[in-house]
Motif scaffolding. Sequence first.
Motif, PDB file in Angstrom:
ATOM      1  N   THR A  79       7.673  -1.073  -9.751  1.00 34.85           N
ATOM      2  CA  THR A  79       7.004  -0.293  -8.699  1.00 34.85           C
ATOM      3  C   THR A  79       5.502  -0.547  -8.662  1.00 34.85           C
ATOM      4  O   THR A  79       4.866  -0.323  -7.626  1.00 34.85           O
ATOM      5  CB  THR A  79       7.264   1.207  -8.888  1.00 34.85           C
ATOM      6  OG1 THR A  79       6.813   1.611 -10.196  1.00 34.85           O
ATOM      7  CG2 THR A  79       8.745   1.520  -8.753  1.00 34.85           C
ATOM      8  N   LYS A 114       2.700  -0.209  -5.673  1.00 35.91           N
ATOM      9  CA  LYS A 114       1.806   0.952  -5.700  1.00 35.91           C
ATOM     10  C   LYS A 114       0.479   0.706  -6.412  1.00 35.91           C
ATOM     11  O   LYS A 114      -0.465   1.464  -6.217  1.00 35.91           O
ATOM     12  CB  LYS A 114       2.517   2.130  -6.365  1.00 35.91           C
ATOM     13  CG  LYS A 114       3.786   2.572  -5.654  1.00 35.91           C
ATOM     14  CD  LYS A 114       4.452   3.721  -6.392  1.00 35.91           C
ATOM     15  CE  LYS A 114       5.722   4.170  -5.683  1.00 35.91           C
ATOM     16  NZ  LYS A 114       6.383   5.297  -6.399  1.00 35.91           N
ATOM     17  N   ASP A 115       0.407  -0.312  -7.249  1.00 37.96           N
ATOM     18  CA  ASP A 115      -0.768  -0.502  -8.092  1.00 37.96           C
ATOM     19  C   ASP A 115      -1.463  -1.815  -7.741  1.00 37.96           C
ATOM     20  O   ASP A 115      -1.049  -2.892  -8.149  1.00 37.96           O
ATOM     21  CB  ASP A 115      -0.347  -0.503  -9.567  1.00 37.96           C
ATOM     22  CG  ASP A 115      -1.539  -0.480 -10.517  1.00 37.96           C
ATOM     23  OD1 ASP A 115      -2.650  -0.809 -10.087  1.00 37.96           O
ATOM     24  OD2 ASP A 115      -1.330  -0.155 -11.705  1.00 37.96           O
TER      25      ASP A 115
END
Length: 265
Positions: free
Chosen positions: A88, A92-93
């Motif tokens: 993820t 998201k990062d």
Amino acid sequence: MKIRFIKYHLLNIIVTGISLTAFGQIMPINNETLQTPKKYYLQVKQFGEFIDRFNYKTDWSGKLISDEFAKKVPRSNYLLYLINAEDTRLIKDSLYRELCSQFIAYIDNQDNPQYINLYNGNVKANAKVNITYNGKENWANIELIPEVLPDRSAKWVINKVNTNCFKAIEDSLAVNFISPNSHETNFINLRKLNSNTNPICYFPTAIATNHTMLFLTEIAKNRIKIQTIEKVTYNIIFPSWEITVEEFNRSSNNSGWLISNIKKL
């Protein structure tokens, strides 16, 4: 060549400075192999296969990288297939995406490309093992490293052990010891070693509480039994970088032995 998009999360990633069209391309496979699903070839089925792909040595069919393959899938794009696409953080990062970009650029640097050498001391395996100790279920994390012998043969050896089963032995240090005035009796109480079931207690605390030493002595006494290998991961160190490789068992193109974490040292 027309781009065909693979349906998994990696389609949403934008890694700075690297073209991600490789994630959306599937190299054509010879007609003679069409009876085998394409995902079988994309999956990284063994750790040795991961090394060969990382080193840009073999293609998805296990054949040596050809000029034709290299034109269609340059190494930087090929490396992208070796990253866990369902992480993820890739969505998201932004900092982790940038880190992935920097790592791939570092590995594929044309002036100083980096490769994995299993026997140069930079690869460690970590096995999480289910064990029984005196008949009770416990666990152990066993670190293994390749050792090269003088005749240039090699083997894996246990480098370090960490486990949860030695509390009783550590407690016994409080009652099993050579008294501080033993020098006055010419160390006659060394004879305690003859009858003590845990003679390691009479060695320095750094040894007596060392899980690797304790594991060695207890397995020699047949008190420890290896039951199952629950999970294996690999840590690979490059100058200023470290990656973790583990196996992802799932029914997708992006499965098998993949990079689960990238860290800048």
